[in-house]
Design an enzyme around this catalytic site. Sequence first.
Site, PDB file in Angstrom:
ATOM      1  N   ASP A 180       0.880  -1.159   0.000  1.00 28.05           N
ATOM      2  CA  ASP A 180       0.000   0.000   0.000  1.00 28.05           C
ATOM      3  C   ASP A 180       0.926   1.220   0.000  1.00 28.05           C
ATOM      4  O   ASP A 180       2.131   1.114   0.264  1.00 28.05           O
ATOM      5  CB  ASP A 180      -0.956  -0.001   1.209  1.00 28.05           C
TER       6      ASP A 180
HETATM    7  C1  BGC Z   1      -4.917   3.435  -0.031  1.00 29.98           C
HETATM    8  C2  BGC Z   1      -5.004   2.435  -1.158  1.00 29.98           C
HETATM    9  C3  BGC Z   1      -4.840   3.152  -2.469  1.00 29.98           C
HETATM   10  C4  BGC Z   1      -3.517   3.880  -2.482  1.00 29.98           C
HETATM   11  C5  BGC Z   1      -3.222   4.604  -3.776  1.00 29.98           C
HETATM   12  C6  BGC Z   1      -3.670   4.296  -0.136  1.00 29.98           C
HETATM   13  O1  BGC Z   1      -3.725   5.374   0.750  1.00 29.98           O
HETATM   14  O2  BGC Z   1      -4.944   2.776   1.204  1.00 29.98           O
HETATM   15  O3  BGC Z   1      -6.220   1.749  -1.098  1.00 29.98           O
HETATM   16  O4  BGC Z   1      -4.941   2.247  -3.516  1.00 29.98           O
HETATM   17  O5  BGC Z   1      -3.501   4.822  -1.431  1.00 29.98           O
HETATM   18  O6  BGC Z   1      -3.969   5.744  -3.898  1.00 29.98           O
END
Ligand code: BGC
Length: 843
Positions: free
Chosen positions: A266
């Site tokens: 993530d």
């Molecule tokens: C989120 C993810 C997301 C990623 C990219 C993160 O803060 O938890 O679900 O895909 O950002 O934007």
Amino acid sequence: MLLWNKLQSVLGVLPLQQLAYSPHHYPSPQGGRLTVDVEWADAYDKAEAFVSKLSLAEKVNLTSGIRDMGLCAGNTGDIPAHDFWGFCLQDGPLGVRPSDLVTGFGSGISAGATFNKELINARGHAIGYEFKYKGIDIALGPTVGPIGLKALGGRNFESFGADQYLQGVAGAETVKGMQDEGVMANAKHWIANEQEWDRRRISENLDDRTLHEVYAWPFADLIHAGVGSVMCSYNLINNSWGCENSYTLNKVLKDELGFQGFVMSDWDSTHSGVNAVTSGEDMDMPGSGFFGPNLTIAVLNETITMERLDDMATRIMAAYYKTNLDKSREERGPPNFSEHTLRDTDYLYPPIKSGPIVTVNKHVDVRRQFHYDVAYNTSVESVVLLKNNDGILPLSKANTQRITVLGGAARDGSHGSTCSHVGCRGSGEFGEVDGATQLGWGAGATYYPYFVSPYEGIMNRARKDWITVNGYFAPETDNEAFQIATSGSDVNIIFGLSSSGEKWDREHTNLWMNADETILAAAAQHPNNIVVVSSVGQINMEKWIDHDNITAAVFALPGGQDTGTAIADVLFGDTNPSGKLPFSIARDDKDYYDIVKAEDASNGHPQDDIIGQAGLYYDYRYFDQYKIEPRFEFGYGLSYSKFSYDDLEIKKVKQPSEYLPPPPRLLPATSSKSTLPPAYELVFPKGFSKVPKFIYPWIDSESQARKKGSYPFPDGYSTEQPEQASLAGGASGGNPALWEVAYKVSANVTNNSIDRPGKTVVQMYIGYPESEEYPSPPRQLRGFEKPYLNPHETARVELDILTRDLSVWDVKTASWVVQRGEYSVYIGSSSRDLSLYGIIRIE
Ligand code: BGC
């Protein structure tokens, strides 16, 4: 921590309470060894051929984000020598975010509430198509974690509902739809991302049985469906970071679930280089110093083996071929939009506002009529009818001439729909919410092409029948305007909402904007009031739901661009309601698990033990186990028709054995065909001009690659690939025996209405044998179908029970077991309205 324990024993003080612990598991299983999956085998052949041509720097480039220096939320480096532009990774679970000229689909929770597999699959297709033609390679969805353990969890709305079976089926259908269109899906967040508060510090502590039976369960479905990538979560699991947890990544995901694609972090959840890589992370997003040059160094000084780097690159490319990205990219070219702006042009390197100004948004319109139809259908099939006294609904010109719509949640707010993705609909930081909610915010949101508010939806529909519509939206009820508005109508329709988003759990389950007071004030004055709740999750309705003058109630999940039209169509009976609650609504909030706002533990990480203590018993499993009457149970939802069930039949197809048969054999592990290049080959090319903050695979000097001491690998670290998979593994989604059909169940369902066609959700729940060894919830969802029935029509519905549907996780043998004994099979219209009952005896 160790030192502290030692000190304590020397000083004779009591040892600290033992923190939950995650065992180590090495090595990271090499991909491409399955013998039972032709599609992955084919993809691996192509991937190995591609990767064998790459230099060390090029392999590193495939695995490393370049820190927001591209057009997308995540971007990997280019490989110009092979004419290969870097990957574009883009949110999110309900469609392309944030770009223009895309469809505003309802969120995952509304798709879940439809309980309609074909529709969910079609939604996946439509979403996949839009990603593909925006030039995106990897779509960051669907979300199947959070599971929905906590009613206030901020991101519950992104996933499909508080049940692992529903999440698995809906997630798998979404993946199939998306990937069939030629975009790679991403299963997120692995694992146990159950709350947003402290999400980047908290340790979610859970036992092995709960981990397998609840949290890993839906991911198994997605892996079985061939998902190309998995995103590891921000939180820690049993005090080991989600993206460097060798137990959950190496053991559970790659060995037991046989996952053949790749694991990406993530955003900024990589906390180490060597540790993350040896624990199973394959791609770092959006790019930290831990990969890039440091990965190059770790391979050059032989801390990370060339086999592991090859495996990371090959897993990424195998997923690329498996999901036909090679063909998609040829057809539609690189990304044609920007994550950073809606303007036509931008800096080439947006985060540092540098480089030439280039065209970034080509404003490609990826919408199609089919997508709009799917968005509307999802919205309308997710509206849940909770209460309908004396058939007050549907509204018609025969029973209604004048409607008053009440509550600020009925009309679009002053923020408009375009800022939903950054959280304008939240309270606090982004300003007060003052209008209807069509979705939650954060990575699971998008820009909408239009938004029909409930008020507009009702007006548009009512005027066709010459019904008049008045509106009163202020929160104050103690004034003349409110009196006039509410007394001059045949019926009041009162709207209330609640929302949440990424980084924002809800604080309570009450309606926002004073809606409870508006409801009660209207009910005090008028005998006929309909409440419509628009919410991302459970709402406390106790103040008004039993009030005699609240004649009907409806629950609308965040339904996207057509929210208002869908609500109106259900209220007026143009569509027979068929949505079912994807979670239980309690009478008392103490029956929900809390968000943990804990003090730091001795290791600096707040400990969330609730997740483990709740174990297998959450949502309806909890209410059933402790014999607590919910207000509305999971799976509940009325229709304008009455459906009845009869003639249950259960046929044995193949009785499952108690223990799983041995897993299919694996192909032998391979060693790398590449030799280690000399370090000077990895030094930045002469005269190269670096862009600040960009993550490159190259190093500054040869000396960086020199070994300085040895890396402190944990006990049990090994690079030796085992010959066999775990008993639970051996194929995508786990041991193939788990996916065999054990029993076939069929039953009749009849629409008893004289004039109303409609759909209903036939739900099957299974109760396991009473057991001291494996105590289990009284009933668990294990099948559903949604037939469409004309008046008086009967359909025979068939449901398969797979071996996994009867299995429990046995901690001792670290595998699945099918207990001997009596299983109860229930069929009905909700988790508590189960009119058919049968028994399966397994001796
Ligand atoms: C989120 C993810 C997301 C990623 C990219 C993160 O803060 O938890 O679900 O895909 O950002 O934007």
